[in-house]
Design a protein around this motif. Structure first.
Motif, short mmCIF file in Angstrom:
data_model
loop_
_atom_site.label_atom_id
_atom_site.label_comp_id
_atom_site.label_asym_id
_atom_site.label_seq_id
_atom_site.Cartn_x
_atom_site.Cartn_y
_atom_site.Cartn_z
N SER A 7 50.08 59.80 30.68
CA SER A 7 50.48 58.76 31.62
C SER A 7 49.26 58.21 32.34
N VAL A 8 49.25 56.90 32.55
CA VAL A 8 48.13 56.25 33.25
C VAL A 8 48.68 55.26 34.27
N THR A 9 47.92 55.04 35.33
CA THR A 9 48.24 53.99 36.29
C THR A 9 47.08 53.00 36.34
N VAL A 10 47.42 51.74 36.24
CA VAL A 10 46.44 50.66 36.18
C VAL A 10 46.64 49.73 37.38
N LYS A 11 45.53 49.26 37.92
CA LYS A 11 45.58 48.29 39.02
C LYS A 11 44.66 47.14 38.66
N VAL A 12 45.17 45.91 38.71
CA VAL A 12 44.38 44.74 38.31
C VAL A 12 44.44 43.65 39.37
N PRO A 13 43.30 42.97 39.62
CA PRO A 13 43.28 41.93 40.64
C PRO A 13 43.71 40.56 40.12
N ALA A 14 44.18 39.73 41.06
CA ALA A 14 44.35 38.31 40.77
C ALA A 14 42.98 37.69 40.57
N THR A 15 42.95 36.55 39.91
CA THR A 15 41.68 35.85 39.69
C THR A 15 41.88 34.36 39.91
N THR A 16 40.79 33.70 40.20
CA THR A 16 40.78 32.24 40.27
C THR A 16 39.62 31.76 39.41
N ALA A 17 39.91 30.83 38.51
CA ALA A 17 38.90 30.38 37.55
C ALA A 17 38.47 28.95 37.86
N ASN A 18 37.35 28.57 37.27
CA ASN A 18 36.72 27.25 37.36
C ASN A 18 35.95 27.06 38.66
N THR A 301 41.14 48.93 37.36
CA THR A 301 40.92 50.38 37.36
C THR A 301 42.05 51.07 36.62
N VAL A 302 41.75 52.22 36.03
CA VAL A 302 42.77 53.03 35.36
C VAL A 302 42.58 54.48 35.76
N VAL A 303 43.68 55.13 36.10
CA VAL A 303 43.68 56.55 36.45
C VAL A 303 44.56 57.27 35.44
N THR A 304 44.02 58.32 34.84
CA THR A 304 44.76 59.11 33.86
C THR A 304 45.40 60.31 34.56
N HIS A 305 46.70 60.51 34.37
CA HIS A 305 47.40 61.61 35.02
C HIS A 305 47.47 62.82 34.09
N PRO A 306 47.38 64.01 34.64
CA PRO A 306 47.47 65.21 33.80
C PRO A 306 48.82 65.27 33.07
N VAL A 307 48.79 65.75 31.83
CA VAL A 307 50.02 65.92 31.07
C VAL A 307 50.79 67.09 31.65
#
Length: 310
Positions: A7-18, A301-307
């Motif tokens: 199992s993993v938990t991922v957190k991603v930011p919003a972005t603004t381009a151009n 970011t990604v965090v890996t949880h122990p099985v």
């Protein structure tokens, strides 16, 4: 090696381009985050639970964009796709020029990276290549992956990036309307070619914009001028275009955020943000949501949880 129970938990930011003149090249990560937990299960297929933005709207099976991004990464590294349970909490607005599709793609690719930890090593350029293959261009996925201000370009060896740290005096404000905008529609309004003088104009402003963002925020108004894309798209988002014109007349460095219709104001101090919000509230009959945001410097970011033991 079995992935069951991983199992993993991922957190991603919003972005603004151009960011005005840096069309398809410059992107900025913002401190507004979608979160995702992915767990491998014994049964094949995928289920998706969504809360927040997109709840009841986005697919909750294998056709979900995040699931497709995970599958894309697994296939690229010749790994069998396991059964998955996904739980997503979304905050990034959809269809408003804040990189929601890029965030979904990066979420899936980062989840795959975490699930395959110890089996496959996916480096930074590998992550960028996978994300760009799905998104079509790297200007949103690069800052989403790596944070900060990114310059992205494509070579024969694939997409490349350079991450830069934004001056602490830069204070982003995003103004989000109720209306949405299709990126495909926005791109369809672009001409095949532009005047030579306009190309030179944008080269000068985009290079100036780098200096303004990392060193000299007082130059942001001049540095955010653009002749390559915003005028051509103005007819599709008249309220956005009108308000940007009003903001810029009053000295605010306002531009279309990504494909729009949100407005990005790259203020040079926090007080300027409040003044920009007051101007939009006084000049628009329709409601605009004001997001006072910091620049995200970490990226995905990604965090890996122990099985867990059976």
């Amino acid at each position: 090696m079995s992935l069951a129970g991983r199992s993993v938990t991922v957190k991603v930011p919003a972005t603004t381009a151009n960011l005005g003149p840096g069309f398809d090249t410059l992107g900025l990560a913002l401190a507004l985050y979608d979160e995702l937990t992915v767990t491998v299960r014994e049964q094949p297929g995928a289920t998706v639970q969504v809360t927040g933005v997109g709840e009841g709207e986005v697919p909750t099976d294998e056709s979900n964009l995040v699931v497709r991004a995970i599958a894309h990464a697994f296939a690229a590294y010749d790994q069998p796709m396991p059964g998955l349970d996904l739980v997503a909490h979304n905050v990034i607005p959809h269809g408003r020029g804040l990189g929601s599709s890029g965030a979904a793609i990066v979420s899936g690719i980062m989840a795959a990276k975490g699930l395959l930890d110890g089996i496959v090593d996916i480096d930074a350029l590998g992550l960028l290549a996978l994300a760009t293959e799905m998104e079509g261009h790297p200007d949103n996925v690069a800052p989403c992956l790596f944070g900060g201000l990114t310059i992205a370009w494509v070579t024969e060896d694939g997409p490349q990036f350079k991450k830069l740290i934004v001056h602490r005096g830069v204070s982003p404000l995003v103004l989000v309307p109720q209306a949405t905008m299709s990126t495909a529609l926005a791109r369809s309004l672009q001409p095949e070619s532009v005047p030579h003088a306009d190309a030179i104009f944008n080269v000068s402003r985009s290079t100036l914009l780098i200096a303004a963002l990392i060193q000299s925020p007082e130059l942001l108004l001049a540095a955010t001028e653009d002749r390559l894309h915003q005028n051509y798209r103005a007819e599709a988002m008249p309220d956005t275009s009108r308000l940007i014109g009003l903001l810029r007349e009053q000295g605010f460095p306002a531009v279309v955020s990504g494909a729009g219709p949100s407005i990005l104001v790259l203020c040079s101090d926090p007080a300027q943000r409040l003044a920009a919000v007051e101007l939009v509230e006084s000049e628009s009959a329709a409601p605009w949501k004001s997001l006072v945001l910091a620049v995200d410097f970490k990226g995905a970011t990604v965090v890996t949880h122990p099985v867990e033991a059976a």
